[in-house]
Motif scaffolding. Structure first.
Motif, PDB file in Angstrom:
ATOM      1  N   SER A 602       0.823  -1.207   0.000  1.00 25.51           N
ATOM      2  CA  SER A 602       0.000   0.000   0.000  1.00 25.51           C
ATOM      3  C   SER A 602       0.859   1.259   0.000  1.00 25.51           C
ATOM      4  O   SER A 602       2.074   1.210   0.211  1.00 25.51           O
ATOM      5  CB  SER A 602      -0.937  -0.003   1.219  1.00 25.51           C
ATOM      6  OG  SER A 602      -1.847  -1.085   1.148  1.00 25.51           O
ATOM      7  N   SER A 603       0.200   2.378  -0.221  1.00 27.85           N
ATOM      8  CA  SER A 603       0.860   3.676  -0.241  1.00 27.85           C
ATOM      9  C   SER A 603       0.211   4.558   0.810  1.00 27.85           C
ATOM     10  O   SER A 603      -0.979   4.878   0.716  1.00 27.85           O
ATOM     11  CB  SER A 603       0.732   4.314  -1.624  1.00 27.85           C
ATOM     12  OG  SER A 603       1.356   5.583  -1.657  1.00 27.85           O
ATOM     13  N   LEU A 604       0.988   4.947   1.832  1.00 23.78           N
ATOM     14  CA  LEU A 604       0.467   5.737   2.942  1.00 23.78           C
ATOM     15  C   LEU A 604       1.106   7.125   2.888  1.00 23.78           C
ATOM     16  O   LEU A 604       2.329   7.266   2.957  1.00 23.78           O
ATOM     17  CB  LEU A 604       0.785   5.062   4.280  1.00 23.78           C
ATOM     18  CG  LEU A 604       0.408   3.571   4.396  1.00 23.78           C
ATOM     19  CD1 LEU A 604       0.723   3.055   5.800  1.00 23.78           C
ATOM     20  CD2 LEU A 604      -1.052   3.342   4.042  1.00 23.78           C
ATOM     21  N   HIS A 605       0.261   8.148   2.756  1.00 24.59           N
ATOM     22  CA  HIS A 605       0.745   9.527   2.664  1.00 24.59           C
ATOM     23  C   HIS A 605       0.432  10.220   3.985  1.00 24.59           C
ATOM     24  O   HIS A 605      -0.525  10.977   4.111  1.00 24.59           O
ATOM     25  CB  HIS A 605       0.064  10.248   1.495  1.00 24.59           C
ATOM     26  CG  HIS A 605       0.353   9.625   0.171  1.00 24.59           C
ATOM     27  ND1 HIS A 605       1.291  10.113  -0.701  1.00 24.59           N
ATOM     28  CD2 HIS A 605      -0.182   8.528  -0.439  1.00 24.59           C
ATOM     29  CE1 HIS A 605       1.334   9.360  -1.788  1.00 24.59           C
ATOM     30  NE2 HIS A 605       0.446   8.393  -1.644  1.00 24.59           N
ATOM     31  N   GLY A 606       1.247   9.934   4.961  1.00 20.15           N
ATOM     32  CA  GLY A 606       1.042  10.489   6.287  1.00 20.15           C
ATOM     33  C   GLY A 606       1.672   9.578   7.314  1.00 20.15           C
ATOM     34  O   GLY A 606       2.038   8.427   7.021  1.00 20.15           O
ATOM     35  N   PRO A 607       1.816  10.060   8.545  1.00 25.19           N
ATOM     36  CA  PRO A 607       2.461   9.255   9.580  1.00 25.19           C
ATOM     37  C   PRO A 607       1.564   8.131  10.078  1.00 25.19           C
ATOM     38  O   PRO A 607       0.340   8.175   9.958  1.00 25.19           O
ATOM     39  CB  PRO A 607       2.725  10.281  10.686  1.00 25.19           C
ATOM     40  CG  PRO A 607       1.645  11.300  10.504  1.00 25.19           C
ATOM     41  CD  PRO A 607       1.415  11.388   9.030  1.00 25.19           C
ATOM     42  N   VAL A 608       2.234   7.112  10.646  1.00 25.24           N
ATOM     43  CA  VAL A 608       1.536   6.004  11.315  1.00 25.24           C
ATOM     44  C   VAL A 608       1.960   6.033  12.770  1.00 25.24           C
ATOM     45  O   VAL A 608       3.155   5.968  13.086  1.00 25.24           O
ATOM     46  CB  VAL A 608       1.888   4.641  10.691  1.00 25.24           C
ATOM     47  CG1 VAL A 608       1.197   3.513  11.453  1.00 25.24           C
ATOM     48  CG2 VAL A 608       1.514   4.610   9.221  1.00 25.24           C
ATOM     49  N   ASN A 609       0.990   6.109  13.647  1.00 28.41           N
ATOM     50  CA  ASN A 609       1.294   6.197  15.080  1.00 28.41           C
ATOM     51  C   ASN A 609       0.475   5.153  15.820  1.00 28.41           C
ATOM     52  O   ASN A 609      -0.759   5.150  15.757  1.00 28.41           O
ATOM     53  CB  ASN A 609       0.965   7.597  15.608  1.00 28.41           C
ATOM     54  CG  ASN A 609       1.458   7.792  17.031  1.00 28.41           C
ATOM     55  OD1 ASN A 609       2.400   7.133  17.468  1.00 28.41           O
ATOM     56  ND2 ASN A 609       0.827   8.700  17.773  1.00 28.41           N
TER      57      ASN A 609
END
Length: 697
Positions: A602-609
């Motif tokens: 997948s492509s995630l445009h933002g942080p993962v917390n």
């Protein structure tokens, strides 16, 4: 020191065979169709004969005559028959004569045959064979197994094995004997850990050395490989040549002499419950197979050989076969084939052994795709490996093996040759092996492509002429054995995971949880059960145990499908289980305490917390932002990703996080985790700082 490549070639002499008057050299040269150029080179327990081709010959007979110390000849025997399809280079015939007592003196001659019509013998060549390895007067080197002491008349007993391996351990700093488990009847399952100048101190340190393993005796009534392993252990423990020391300084050899101690003691194929252990390496119902699975999990060998014997007298000396299951990563299959075809076939042709695909003859229904067989199980665990099958009796090409001791000696020394060549191959090709393994781990973790429940890769007749009559049969998967769209994970109920089982020996039965732990799979505890993500290194094996379509399954888990496959604009808050497959998220992702996030491709445009999450799994994905997993209760898996921001794994309470094969453009920090994160020797590319427990990843 023990390599056949280092011995001198003996020249022809004029010692005659018994009752066989010899013409002069000039007369011999004049005879038509007479074999010329015979040379004999001594190896460990065998002698390589090489001669010039005779045009039109259909086969060649190898004659061996014993010679007493005073030169008196004994009775000549036909010890071997060389046929044109027995090796890959038929223009340079060679034959590994074996079965004799090491250290004795012999004379050899070779003659061509046209059909059944024998031609004149070559000029004879005489020489003394190499004695058992090691100077009898040198401590350590002078150790001998029961099999060696009795010249093959008796196999080494369990008591003698324990004493012998303990003596090697005591006499050599290079060796540490560890007990990896116990049999059903409580016999120890020992493993020799061998390195130079000494073996790494822990399993984790061994794993970092790119180790190789030999499993020597899974079927109790097939002990030839076991005797070879015990001899090889002594060679590696005390050899002084620079080649051996150099190879051992760069890796660790793991030798398991007797996995099936109960079967060996009783001379039975199965263990004491009757279980064929080579049909239990996936289900691991037995303590023996479970011990080996845990060893592979902890020591992480990158290459292996599995020793057996084969009852077909018409087959080759050394039938071999790679992991054929179609779920095995392509690179692991290719590298295993290269080891067999590119090295073993070639070196076998040079040294005179007939190496060929397992079966070697038409209509041999062997070597198929069962994941329960160790060569397939190891392949599914990303280990380059091969099966070895010693032909159990001499057959047409070795007619002097009606004598039991001769037969046992030939089998053992052919296995010793194979394991030494395996050691050589590993040393020369470790970069290719580790590269294939790294690609396989990242490929499997990506959870891409179909799942095959039972089906083999095809083995072509290689090369022309094929070293044998036929490759192993095709075992193509049928439609009901294929799952085109794999799930994200399998969910098991409490009963499936921890419930009591009826398979396995009474008093030693284990739960699915214990077996999954022995394999080393990551498991996420969720509110109503247990999730086993497919996005992890042994993805090809997991469905074969947990899917309802499995041929020999452990439990029928619930398939968990992806929850997001398209595009999401805006933040994503995960409060239960979210599985993203081929998705695009344009916004931050927050994983709440107790929740689970699984991301594939997948492509995630933002942080993962994620703080206090049950588990976080991200593979084969791009994340344009930081990835922070803090105080995670379960596993963290980050494999094969492109990560542009800070990556932090901190205060985790679960199993060791897997952080492997990522490209990290920011910093990588790992602090305060209960178990230090690992990378399975698949390095990350990190442009920023690497701090704390991830400093070496």
């Amino acid at each position: 020191m023990f390599s056949a490549l280092l011995v001198a070639t003996m020249v022809a002499t004029a010692v005659p065979a018994q009752a066989q008057p010899q013409p002069t050299a000039a007369q011999q040269q004049a005879e038509p169709n007479q074999v010329q150029g015979l040379k004999v080179t001594q190896g460990d327990g065998y002698a390589t004969l090489a001669w010039d081709l005779v045009d039109g010959a259909t086969d060649y007979q190898i004659e061996r005559t014993p010679h007493a110390e005073d030169g008196t000849p004994g009775t000549p025997v036909i010890a071997g028959v060389w046929r044109p399809n027995r090796q890959i280079n038929n223009t340079e015939p060679t034959f590994a004569d074996a079965g004799f007592v090491p250290g004795d003196r012999f004379q050899w001659r070779v003659r061509a045959r046209f059909g059944t019509e024998a031609q004149p013998y070559s000029a004879p060549v005489s020489g003394t064979t190499r004695a058992h390895w090691g100077n009898p007067g040198t401590p350590g080197e002078g150790l001998r197994t029961q099999w060696e002491d009795t010249l093959g008349a008796q196999y080494t007993s369990d008591v003698n094995e324990y004493a012998y391996t303990a003596a090697i351990d005591a006499a050599s700093d290079r060796v540490r004997v560890v007990e990896i488990g116990r049999t059903v009847q409580d016999r120890p399952i020992n493993m020799l850990v061998i390195g130079y100048p000494k073996p790494p101190a822990t399993a984790k340190a061994v794993a970092a050395s790119n180790p190789l393993m030999v499993n020597c005796n899974v079927h109790g009534n097939e002990p030839g490989d076991r005797e070879a392993c015990l001899i090889m252990a002594r060679q590696l423990a005390f050899a002084k040549d620079s080649r051996t020391l150099d190879l051992l300084s760069k890796t660790t050899m793991l030798i398991v002499p007797t996995l099936n101690g109960d079967g060996r003691a009783n001379n039975t194929r199965g263990n004491s419950t009757g279980q064929d252990l080579n049909r239990d390496h996936s289900l691991i119902r037995q303590p023996e197979t479970r011990a080996l699975a845990a060893m592979v999990r902890d020591y992480r060998p990158i290459a292996g050989y599995d020793g057996h014997e084969y009852g077909n007298v018409n087959t080759g000396d050394l039938p071999m076969l790679p992991p054929r299951h179609q779920n095995v990563a392509q690179g692991i299959f290719d590298e295993s084939q290269d080891m067999i075809e590119g090295h073993m076939y070639t070196q076998g042709a040079k040294d005179g052994w007939w190496a060929c695909p397992y079966g070697c003859t038409s209509n041999a229904t062997v070597g198929l795709s069962e994941e329960t067989i160790l060569r397939n199980t190891l392949g599914l665990k990303n280990v380059v490996n091969s099966l070895l099958e010693l032909r159990s009796s001499g057959g047409p090409t070795r007619p002097d093996e009606s004598n039991t001791a001769n037969n046992r000696r030939r089998k053992t020394y052919s296995a010793l040759w194979t394991f030494n060549e395996f050691f050589t191959y590993h040393g020369a090709n470790v970069k290719d092996i580790t590269s294939a393994r790294a690609e396989a781990i990242t490929f499997q973790s990506a959870n891409e492509g179909r799942i095959v429940f039972r089906g083999s890769r095809k083995i072509e007749a290689y090369p022309a002429p094929h070293p044998g009559e036929a490759p192993p049969p095709a075992d193509a998967p049928t439609p009901e054995r294929i799952l085109e769209q794999p799930p994200c994970a399998y969910k098991l109920t409490e009963e499936q995971y921890h419930g009591e089982r009826t398979d396995g020996p009474e008093g030693g039965r284990t739960t699915a949880a214990q077996r999954i732990a022995a394999h080393g799979w990551k498991v996420i505890k969720v509110a109503d059960g247990y999730l086993v993500p497919l996005s992890q290194p042994e993805r090809g094996l997991i469905p074969l145990l947990l899917d309802e379509q499995a041929v020999e399954g452990l439990v029928a888990g619930e398939r968990i499908a992806p929850t997001l496959t398209g595009t999401r604009n805006g933040p994503l808050v995960v409060s239960g289980v979210a599985c993203l497959d081929g998705a695009t998220v344009r916004g931050p992702i927050q994983v709440r305490p107790g929740a689970t996030l699984i991301v594939n491709g997948s492509s995630l445009h933002g942080p993962v917390n994620a703080v206090g999450a049950a588990g976080v799994v991200i593979t084969d994905s791009t994340v344009k932002g930081s990835v922070l997993a803090t105080a995670t209760r379960g596993p963290v898996v980050l494999v094969g990703n492109e990560l542009t921001g800070l990556v932090g794994v901190s205060a985790g309470n679960g199993t060791a996080a897997l952080v492997a094969g990522n490209t990290v453009k920011g910093a990588l920090t790992c602090l305060g985790n209960a178990e230090a994160p690992m990378n399975m020797e698949v390095a990350n590319s990190v442009r920023g700082l690497k701090l704390g427990q991830c400093a070496r990843l």
